[in-house]
Design a protein around this motif. Sequence first.
Motif, PDB file in Angstrom:
ATOM      1  N   SER A  30      -6.440  -6.617 -13.181  1.00 24.75           N
ATOM      2  CA  SER A  30      -5.588  -5.977 -12.177  1.00 24.75           C
ATOM      3  C   SER A  30      -4.119  -5.961 -12.597  1.00 24.75           C
TER       4      SER A  30
ATOM      5  N   ASP B  74       2.570 -10.692 -13.244  1.00 28.53           N
ATOM      6  CA  ASP B  74       2.832  -9.584 -12.314  1.00 28.53           C
ATOM      7  C   ASP B  74       4.260  -9.648 -11.779  1.00 28.53           C
TER       8      ASP B  74
ATOM      9  N   ASP C 261       2.753  -1.663  -9.225  1.00 28.47           N
ATOM     10  CA  ASP C 261       3.681  -2.703  -8.796  1.00 28.47           C
ATOM     11  C   ASP C 261       3.354  -3.102  -7.362  1.00 28.47           C
ATOM     12  N   GLN C 262       3.007  -4.369  -7.179  1.00 26.11           N
ATOM     13  CA  GLN C 262       2.660  -4.853  -5.850  1.00 26.11           C
ATOM     14  C   GLN C 262       3.931  -5.054  -5.006  1.00 26.11           C
TER      15      GLN C 262
ATOM     16  N   ARG D  68       5.714 -14.534  -6.661  1.00 37.45           N
ATOM     17  CA  ARG D  68       4.548 -14.117  -5.872  1.00 37.45           C
ATOM     18  C   ARG D  68       3.663 -15.260  -5.379  1.00 37.45           C
TER      19      ARG D  68
ATOM     20  N   TRP E 150       6.925  -6.504  -2.928  1.00 36.37           N
ATOM     21  CA  TRP E 150       7.602  -7.799  -3.058  1.00 36.37           C
ATOM     22  C   TRP E 150       8.832  -7.802  -2.175  1.00 36.37           C
TER      23      TRP E 150
END
Length: 304
Positions: A108, A247, A113-114, A159, A116
């Motif tokens: 993953s 990440d 881009d998760q 994260r 944040w």
Amino acid sequence: MAPIEIASHDAPVNGVPLPRRQAGTSPQHLLVTLLGDYWNGRREHLPSAALVALVEQFDVGEVSARAALRRLARRGALESSKVGRNTYYGLSASATRTIVASSSRIVSLGIEDQPWGGVWTVATFSLPEEQRDLRHLLRSRLRWLGFAPLFDGVWVSPRASADEVRAFLDELRIGSAAVLRAQEAVGTPLISAWDLDEIRAAYEAFLADTGPLRSRLDGGDVGSAEALIARTRLMDVWRTFPALDPDLPEAVLPADWPRRQARAVFGELYDALGPLAEARVRQVLSRFDPALAALAKHHTTAEW
């Protein structure tokens, strides 16, 4: 494609302790990787001779392969059974859970881009020199959770879950530790805990090293035996990146960060090599049990 030498990280401490990556070819690591890639979710056991033959595709000798099988069984990563004088092995349920969780995290990385919120998790601790084993365990787990050392005894992550870190520190009974949530501080930027030049160089080396393989695969010039080796090495290299780059949010990275490009290349090659590699696995296993060989199946990055 030759493996890229990148510093590795320990396996997660929860579940079965899978073998650590080593420099060169590790028979234990190869066996777990191959079973995870082509036998994941199956409860049937495979003949030991078939697994030895599979590992021999990577220039591992029979003696080393059989020793690796026995060690993995002692560690609980493999289950064994007997049919007459023949020994059979399969992944244990706990090892399968560990592989699935680990593989999901690995593949993953870099897809997108998760979100944040700009808040960092900071873990601080102080341990005496005589507790070096505990220090090693703590640091290994923090790296797995996506932390890096800003200073000695001060680790940061953009994260990581503060609750998960607190629970782990409580489990280890580290009374001198604290977990904080903070926004960017004045002074040393928190992103400086990571060597961005080193990470960029690793991504660029990955892209350069996979270029010839991509060209040959596009030209139909990769056979099944080579595909099995290349796909295994490809995963072996990519699995090191979450330890280097857990990440990290794009908001704190340079605009031309190569992670997404590298991930796209990894996914393209890993998935494209899958059918050819599966054919080779079935070919090797069929020499020992054609019925079981037909059950071997590769997994795509989407399935992980």
